[in-house]
Scaffold this motif. Structure first.
Motif, short mmCIF file in Angstrom:
data_model
loop_
_atom_site.label_atom_id
_atom_site.label_comp_id
_atom_site.label_asym_id
_atom_site.label_seq_id
_atom_site.Cartn_x
_atom_site.Cartn_y
_atom_site.Cartn_z
N ALA A 49 0.83 -1.21 0.00
CA ALA A 49 0.00 0.00 0.00
C ALA A 49 0.86 1.26 0.00
O ALA A 49 0.59 2.21 -0.73
N PHE A 50 1.93 1.26 0.81
CA PHE A 50 2.79 2.45 0.87
C PHE A 50 3.51 2.65 -0.45
O PHE A 50 3.63 3.79 -0.93
N ALA A 51 4.00 1.56 -1.07
CA ALA A 51 4.69 1.70 -2.35
C ALA A 51 3.73 2.28 -3.37
O ALA A 51 4.09 3.20 -4.13
N ALA A 52 2.48 1.79 -3.39
CA ALA A 52 1.51 2.29 -4.35
C ALA A 52 1.23 3.77 -4.11
O ALA A 52 1.19 4.57 -5.05
N ALA A 53 1.05 4.15 -2.83
CA ALA A 53 0.75 5.55 -2.53
C ALA A 53 1.90 6.45 -2.94
O ALA A 53 1.69 7.53 -3.51
N ALA A 54 3.14 6.00 -2.70
CA ALA A 54 4.30 6.82 -3.05
C ALA A 54 4.41 6.98 -4.56
O ALA A 54 4.60 8.09 -5.07
N VAL A 55 4.25 5.87 -5.29
CA VAL A 55 4.38 5.96 -6.75
C VAL A 55 3.21 6.74 -7.35
O VAL A 55 3.40 7.54 -8.28
N GLY A 211 -5.93 0.12 -0.53
CA GLY A 211 -5.42 1.44 -0.16
C GLY A 211 -6.08 2.57 -0.93
O GLY A 211 -6.19 3.68 -0.43
N ALA A 212 -6.54 2.29 -2.17
CA ALA A 212 -7.15 3.34 -2.98
C ALA A 212 -8.52 3.74 -2.44
O ALA A 212 -8.99 4.84 -2.72
N ILE A 213 -9.18 2.86 -1.65
CA ILE A 213 -10.49 3.27 -1.12
C ILE A 213 -10.43 3.52 0.38
O ILE A 213 -11.40 3.98 0.96
N GLN A 214 -9.30 3.18 1.02
CA GLN A 214 -9.15 3.53 2.44
C GLN A 214 -7.91 4.39 2.57
O GLN A 214 -7.29 4.74 1.58
N SER A 215 -7.53 4.72 3.81
CA SER A 215 -6.29 5.45 3.97
C SER A 215 -5.14 4.45 4.07
O SER A 215 -5.33 3.30 4.48
N VAL A 216 -3.95 4.90 3.69
CA VAL A 216 -2.75 4.07 3.79
C VAL A 216 -2.00 4.52 5.03
O VAL A 216 -1.56 5.66 5.11
N GLU A 217 -1.91 3.65 6.04
CA GLU A 217 -1.25 4.07 7.27
C GLU A 217 -0.56 2.90 7.95
O GLU A 217 -0.82 1.74 7.63
N VAL A 218 0.33 3.24 8.89
CA VAL A 218 1.04 2.22 9.65
C VAL A 218 0.02 1.41 10.45
O VAL A 218 -0.89 1.98 11.03
#
Lengths: 306, 327
Positions: A49-55, A211-218
């Motif tokens: 999820a984090f990799a997707a959000a960053a890219v 992650g695209a429909i929720q938030s991406v978090e630790v």
């Protein structure tokens, strides 16, 4: 309670179920083939999820983000397999639990260090955003429908991979008798790395899609990890088919329980107390389902051994 | 190499001496830290009975810790708001008395351990780990969504509960109380281990088939161990809630279950005072590493990996030069 609401919740349950399946498939494969209980599977979901959000933030492309999630989670999977997991295959379950718990701590704090504590967001691509009209007059978000399609496609792909390909035969043989297939000339250590990377990539992919429909978090992987465990226990360890059926059952129970149980309690309680009791029980519904399955079949619906 | 018997006496004595020194030099925060060690140690001693002797890798002991905490929270909440708890026809007055709260905490968590144990012990190995984890999570979500007692926000208790003859608000006196309970639990575990039940349980871990052949029921032995274990961890939960004067769903969190296992492994699985050493090192690490960097969990994770991959038998294994306890 209208039929439209029920159809919507059925679809929601199905969507949640197929995402759980992506997680549970990796867990059950890794356990079935290598005999390893991997608590860090939720961390791989988070990595994806984090990799997707960053890219997605850097390039604006959703599909590049998905590719990045697969690559990052698979790479993280290979790294931890080679440096840590590989030493644990013959270890006691207790050591496996502890080492993968340590990995969770490292991944979670590492992600907090790199990305901070604030949740990240990225958007559904324009071509998949917005609702779609289904036959019967039900409006449903196109993206969620696409998730169901993707999940089913991955399920078919996994079935094809394990049942029809050479590597699938090796995986199944490795689960049955690792010494025999090593004697037949299969590089067992490489096979294990491949299976682990495959499971990791599936988890990371699920993380990016959700992650695209929720938030991406630790910490986003923890609840999913535990639900995936419930799925694996219900379906039976090592069985992809069991993981699929278990995931759909858990997804539907969770989503339908949330709307039906309060209604059921309203039949014989006053509304305020009914809502409270109903939603408290709904949060426990999947665990009750697991308890029932266990009493009936201690090794899960499709499990061969306990 | 240091004999284990020496360590068994030296560790609780050391904890006691640190608390007394902190009292003389007037450092109440250090006393609070030692109290935390005693309480976490007590919780892990409970788990050690199931895990160390019985070989039951429970990843859901936070369930009992949380139940103990909520037993304290709910009773004290009704006492401080002067509103009795009504369960249908049953009316229960709240209480601020620690002994009563302890009994309620122990009984509740023992009953929960019985229910969870009966279901979970139908399976073994990795299934057992996942199922205990799932039951722990079930109680977690229940406590989050049960808004009558604060839901996600938890419950605050304004004053620490009372124990006859002791002023629990004074840190050293409350430490004394927790320390005595820890020592009692250690004595109980030592007696259990030497008893015929403990020996049978040990055998049930190592060779269940043989235990069955001599006419004992290994599942029943493990269930009893699980219940005792849950009850002790529940008692620790009530003390922990009293230490913080606060209970929240985080006491049910599976991270806590994982940490309890961590405490045992650091000290040495199945060792009598292993959990206490683990708790002391954990609290010290949390305090010092946590003071150095916000991201101290990375360091903790690395240390754990090192212990799992490269050492056998934890701290006590290292000190005594023996990988496992004598059984």
């Amino acid at each position: 309670m209208s039929p439209i609401l029920i159809i919507e919740q059925l679809l929601n349950g199905l969507q949640f179920g197929v995402m759980l399946f992506l997680m549970a498939a990796g867990l059950t494969l890794i356990f079935g083939v290598m005999g390893l209980i991997n608590l860090a599977h939720g961390s791989l979901y988070m990595v994806g999820a984090f990799a997707a959000a960053a890219v997605a933030a850097a390039t604006g492309s959703f599909f590049l983000a998905l590719a990045a999630s697969l690559a990052a989670a698979a790479a993280a999977g290979v790294v931890i397999e080679v440096f840590v997991i590989r030493r644990l295959y013959r270890a006691a379950h207790l050591d496996q639990v502890l080492a993968t718990f340590a990995l969770i701590l490292i991944f979670a704090e590492g992600a907090r260090w790199v990305f901070g504590s604030f949740p990240l967001y990225f958007d559904v691509p324009p071509m998949l955003s917005g609702p779609i009209m289904l036959p019967g007059g039900v409006q449903y978000p196109l993206y969620r429908l696409a998730l169901i399609g993707v999940g089913l496609a991955v399920g078919c792909g996994l079935w094809w991979l394990t049942a029809r390909t050479r590597i699938g035969i090796q995986i199944r043989a490795g689960a049955n008798d690792r010494e025999m297939i090593a004697a037949l000339g299969v590089d067992i250590s490489r096979l294990y790395t491949v299976v682990f990377a495959l499971g990791a990539a599936l988890a990371g992919f699920a993380g990016a899609l959700v992650g695209a429909i929720q938030s991406v978090e630790v910490g986003m992987g923890d609840p999913v990890l535990i639900m995936a465990f419930v799925v694996v226990v219900i379906g039976g360890i090592g069985s992809i088919k069991g993981a699929f059926i278990g995931a759909i059952l858990v997804g539907l129970t969770d989503r339908l329980g949330g709307i039906f149980l309060p209604e059921v309690f309203k039949l014989f309680m006053e509304p305020g107390a009914a809502t409270q009791t109903g939603s408290a029980l709904a949060s426990m519904a999947i665990y009750i389902l697991m308890g029932v399955v266990l009493v009936w079949r201690p090794s899960g619906l499709f499990g061969a051994r306990a | 190499m240091i004999p284990e018997r020496f360590i068994t006496f030296a560790v609780p004595a050391g904890l006691f001496i640190i608390a007394i020194l902190a009292f003389w030099t007037d450092e109440p925060f250090t006393i609070t830290l030692t109290t935390r060690v005693a309480i976490l140690g007590l919780a892990a001693v409970g788990l050690n009975i199931a895990l160390g002797i019985g070989g039951l890798v429970s990843l859901g002991h936070a369930a009992f810790f949380g139940l103990g905490g909520y037993a304290m929270g709910i009773l004290a909440y009704h006492a401080q708001t002067y509103s009795p708890l009504t369960l249908g026809p049953l009316v229960i007055e709240g209480t601020k008395s620690m002994p009563v709260i302890w009994i309620v905490a122990v009984v509740t968590s023992a009953l929960a351990a019985l229910a969870i144990g009966v279901l979970s012990l139908r399976t073994s190995g990795v299934y057992f780990i996942m199922i205990t984890l799932a039951f722990g999570q079930m109680l977690y979500y229940f406590s989050v969504s049960w808004s009558a007692y604060g839901g996600e926000d938890g419950l605050s208790i304004y004053l620490r509960n009372e124990f006859p003859g002791i002023n629990t608000l004074v840190p050293i006196q409350f430490f004394g109380l927790c320390f005595v309970l820890l020592c009692l639990a250690l004595v109980l575990q030592a007696r259990l281990r030497g008893s015929s039940f403990g020996l049978a349980l040990n055998a049930a871990r190592q060779a269940p088939a043989r235990v069955e052949t001599v006419g004992l029921n290994p599942v029943r032995l493990k269930l009893l161990a699980f219940v005792i274990s849950g009850a002790i961890t529940g008692l620790a939960g009530a003390l922990y809630a009293d230490l913080n004067r606060f209970v929240s769903p985080s006491m049910f969190s599976w991270h806590l279950s994982g940490e309890l296992i961590v405490l045992i492994i650091i000290g040495g699985v199945g060792r009598l005072v292993g959990p206490v050493i683990g708790a002391a090192l954990f609290v010290a690490l949390e305090h010092w590493l946590g003071g150095l960097t916000e991201y101290w969990h990375i360091g903790l994770g690395a240390i754990l990996l090192g212990i799992v991959l490269f050492s056998r038998g934890g701290v006590i294994g290292f000190l005594t030069g023996k990988a496992g306890p004598n059984v």
